[in-house]
Design an enzyme around this catalytic site. Structure first.
Site, PDB file in Angstrom:
ATOM      1  CG  HIS A 180       8.569  -0.125   6.112  1.00  0.00           C
ATOM      2  ND1 HIS A 180       8.894  -1.467   6.126  1.00  0.00           N
ATOM      3  CD2 HIS A 180       7.229  -0.056   6.336  1.00  0.00           C
ATOM      4  CE1 HIS A 180       7.823  -2.158   6.368  1.00  0.00           C
ATOM      5  NE2 HIS A 180       6.784  -1.348   6.482  1.00  0.00           N
TER       6      HIS A 180
ATOM      7  N   GLY B  55      11.252  -3.052   5.403  1.00  0.00           N
ATOM      8  CA  GLY B  55      10.534  -4.333   5.332  1.00  0.00           C
ATOM      9  C   GLY B  55      10.070  -4.622   3.908  1.00  0.00           C
ATOM     10  CG  HIS B  56       7.087  -2.197   2.010  1.00  0.00           C
ATOM     11  ND1 HIS B  56       6.942  -1.101   2.820  1.00  0.00           N
ATOM     12  CD2 HIS B  56       5.885  -2.815   1.994  1.00  0.00           C
ATOM     13  CE1 HIS B  56       5.696  -1.048   3.277  1.00  0.00           C
ATOM     14  NE2 HIS B  56       5.032  -2.080   2.790  1.00  0.00           N
TER      15      HIS B  56
ATOM     16  CD  GLN C 214      -6.100  -3.736   2.764  1.00  0.00           C
ATOM     17  OE1 GLN C 214      -5.976  -4.168   1.615  1.00  0.00           O
ATOM     18  NE2 GLN C 214      -5.132  -3.876   3.657  1.00  0.00           N
TER      19      GLN C 214
ATOM     20  CG  MET D 137      -1.889  -1.212   1.183  1.00  0.00           C
ATOM     21  SD  MET D 137      -3.395  -0.973   2.123  1.00  0.00           S
ATOM     22  CE  MET D 137      -2.756  -0.716   3.755  1.00  0.00           C
TER      23      MET D 137
HETATM   24  O1  PAF Z   1      -0.161  -5.859   3.448  1.00  0.00           O
HETATM   25  C1  PAF Z   1      -0.570  -4.918   2.731  1.00  0.00           C
HETATM   26  O2  PAF Z   1       0.111  -3.922   2.500  1.00  0.00           O
HETATM   27  C2  PAF Z   1      -1.967  -5.009   2.146  1.00  0.00           C
HETATM   28  O3  PAF Z   1      -2.845  -5.635   3.020  1.00  0.00           O
HETATM   29  C3  PAF Z   1      -1.992  -5.675   0.753  1.00  0.00           C
HETATM   30  C4  PAF Z   1      -1.554  -7.118   0.822  1.00  0.00           C
HETATM   31  C5  PAF Z   1      -1.103  -4.896  -0.208  1.00  0.00           C
HETATM   32  C6  PAF Z   1      -3.414  -5.644   0.201  1.00  0.00           C
HETATM   33  O4  PAF Z   1      -3.909  -4.353   0.081  1.00  0.00           O
END
Ligand code: PAF
Length: 263
Positions: A34, A36-37, A61, A30
């Protein structure tokens, strides 16, 4: 690095890559990237021909009282980080749902405990957007962080139950130098709140260290410790073998964390 904003163009491009025999890896995010990504990208970079990172703050969500509108969206910085980390294509749609969208994916078992009661509809939104992303990006592999352990469980179950041809990779949870699990939401914390938030990983770490006690007792001790902390509201501490998972609120910020309980 390619940047695609149109869902139909993304799908056309993915089909073209597939036609050429390319292996596609998807890193769904999203944004507000950071370290982690970036570790998720590293996890799949070597084994894929094309690494696609999706950046989309998925409205379905978020609950009505959650942080959808204030969720950080530092787009230029995200694109730079993705480029530097070796992403081939960023898929950043402005919108993924039509006005009359009426189809959702619901996992009905693993989504029920832990965060489920505190975030009604959250996992339905996650499962729905992840399946949409899989259909648009056509990856053979997708990587998710273990920080969101229940999200990983729900996605793995969805993939199994609906025969989705995507391999799910779980990447380890990463912590900052003081032990706080990395999360885009950490940016919401004031310096004082940050100090309070550190009580969460400390309580979980103590549960890990109490090796002679049963998981049930360690769960209870972690719960008791967290309950006693001023300025921190515990939502749950649950043992989902082999992980001890917890969620707390510090001010307006909701934080989740989990540790593996060794024997
Ligand atoms: O973990 C996230 O950043 C979100 O829940 C995802 C998997 C991108 C879905 O919107």
């Amino acid at each position: 690095m390619q940047i695609i904003t149109s869902p139909s163009e993304m799908q056309r491009e993915a089909i073209r890559w597939r036609g050429k025999g390319k292996k596609i890896a998807l890193v769904p995010t999203m944004g507000a990237l950071h370290v982690g990504h970036l570790s998720l990208i590293k996890r799949v970079r070597a084994s894929a021909d094309v690494v696609v990172m999706s950046i989309y703050v998925n409205p379905t969500q978020f609950g009505p009282k959650e942080d959808f509108s204030r969720y950080p969206r530092p787009r230029a910085r995200d694109l730079q980080l993705a480029r530097d980390a070796g992403v081939d294509c960023v898929f950043a749609p402005r919108e993924l749902y039509r006005e009359d969208h009426s189809t959702f994916v619901e996992e009905t078992e693993l989504s029920q405990g832990r965060c489920g009661p505190f975030r009604p509809g959250h996992f339905r939104g996650v499962a729905t957007v992840v399946l949409k992303l899989f259909n648009l990006v056509q990856p053979q592999v997708a990587v998710f962080g273990q920080k969101d352990a229940q999200q990983c469980d729900v996605i793995e179950r969805m993939v199994r139950d609906l025969n989705v041809p995507v391999k799910i990779v779980r990447a380890p949870l990463l912590r900052d130098k003081n032990g706080l699990a990395l999360s885009s939401r950490n940016a919401y914390l004031s310096p004082e709140e940050y100090q309070v938030a550190l009580e969460l990983p400390k309580a979980l770490k103590r549960a890990v260290d109490r090796k002679k006690l049963s998981p049930k007792v360690r769960r209870q001790l972690a719960w008791n410790e967290l309950q006693e902390k001023k300025d921190l509201k515990v939502e749950y501490v649950e043992f989902c073998p082999p992980f001890l998972c917890a969620a707390v609120r510090v001010g307006k910020t909701r934080l989740i964390d989990n540790v593996r309980l060794g024997q």
